[in-house]
Design a protein around this motif. Structure first.
Motif, mmCIF file in Angstrom:
data_model
loop_
_atom_site.group_PDB
_atom_site.id
_atom_site.type_symbol
_atom_site.label_atom_id
_atom_site.label_comp_id
_atom_site.label_asym_id
_atom_site.label_seq_id
_atom_site.Cartn_x
_atom_site.Cartn_y
_atom_site.Cartn_z
ATOM 1 N N SER A 41 -3.557 25.075 9.391
ATOM 2 C CA SER A 41 -3.636 24.979 7.927
ATOM 3 C C SER A 41 -2.626 23.922 7.524
ATOM 4 O O SER A 41 -1.452 24.009 7.891
ATOM 5 N N GLN A 42 -3.086 22.921 6.789
ATOM 6 C CA GLN A 42 -2.234 21.794 6.428
ATOM 7 C C GLN A 42 -2.387 21.473 4.956
ATOM 8 O O GLN A 42 -3.502 21.500 4.424
ATOM 9 N N CYS A 43 -1.274 21.146 4.300
ATOM 10 C CA CYS A 43 -1.306 20.704 2.906
ATOM 11 C C CYS A 43 -0.493 19.428 2.792
ATOM 12 O O CYS A 43 0.683 19.393 3.176
ATOM 13 N N THR A 44 -1.125 18.383 2.279
ATOM 14 C CA THR A 44 -0.473 17.091 2.110
ATOM 15 C C THR A 44 -0.302 16.819 0.619
ATOM 16 O O THR A 44 -1.245 16.976 -0.159
ATOM 17 N N LEU A 45 0.928 16.439 0.231
ATOM 18 C CA LEU A 45 1.242 16.150 -1.168
ATOM 19 C C LEU A 45 1.261 14.644 -1.387
ATOM 20 O O LEU A 45 1.801 13.898 -0.558
ATOM 21 N N TYR A 46 0.669 14.205 -2.495
ATOM 22 C CA TYR A 46 0.628 12.796 -2.860
ATOM 23 C C TYR A 46 1.114 12.658 -4.301
ATOM 24 O O TYR A 46 0.414 13.062 -5.232
ATOM 25 N N ALA A 47 2.288 12.100 -4.494
ATOM 26 C CA ALA A 47 2.793 11.905 -5.855
ATOM 27 C C ALA A 47 2.488 10.488 -6.315
ATOM 28 O O ALA A 47 2.737 9.523 -5.600
ATOM 29 N N SER A 48 1.928 10.383 -7.499
ATOM 30 C CA SER A 48 1.632 9.090 -8.097
ATOM 31 C C SER A 48 2.364 9.026 -9.437
ATOM 32 O O SER A 48 1.961 9.682 -10.397
ATOM 33 N N MET A 49 3.442 8.259 -9.468
ATOM 34 C CA MET A 49 4.211 8.132 -10.703
ATOM 35 C C MET A 49 3.386 7.330 -11.712
ATOM 36 O O MET A 49 2.738 6.345 -11.356
#
Length: 132
Positions: A41-49
């Motif tokens: 189980s994997q969760c990837t976070l992507y922040a876009s300012m």
């Protein structure tokens, strides 16, 4: 002549990763998708300012991609969708408790997201982040 404060957005993902890892110990969290051996189980976070929201804050779109793979290598969309909702709820509830976040709200998801040869889940939270 008026002076505007200098806005320096900060990286958002590191401010959430420790709390997420503690809340969901069976999930691999990161900012880059990893190649893992099934099952996982994997969760990837992507922040876009985004744009400046107030004189002291910046808007941020935080994308979450959740990928759950069974022992046989097939994806589990239902579990990925459920986990995505749980992670998104955690972010919405706990981000404002951290000093860098002024607010957190829901934008979308979970929606189906093609990941390699199966379906994962994707969701977006909107954050108002204190600029330092």
């Amino acid at each position: 002549m008026s002076m505007r404060p200098i806005i320096r957005p900060q990286r958002v993902e590191p401010l959430l990763l420790d709390g997420l890892r503690e809340a969901f110990p069976d999930v691999t969290f990161g900012t880059v998708s990893q190649t893992l051996a099934p099952p996982y189980s994997q969760c990837t976070l992507y922040a876009s300012m985004q744009q400046q929201a107030t004189p002291i804050s910046v808007a941020c779109r935080l994308g979450l991609t959740v990928d759950i793979v069974r022992e046989d290598g097939t994806g589990d969309w239902q579990q990925a969708s459920e986990l995505c909702s749980q992670v998104l709820s955690w972010v919405l509830e706990h981000a404002p408790e951290r000093s860098a976040f002024l607010s957190a709200s829901y934008e979308s998801g979970p929606i189906r997201q093609p990941i390699e040869r199966h379906l994962g889940a994707y969701a977006v939270a909107l954050l108002d982040v204190l600029a330092v």
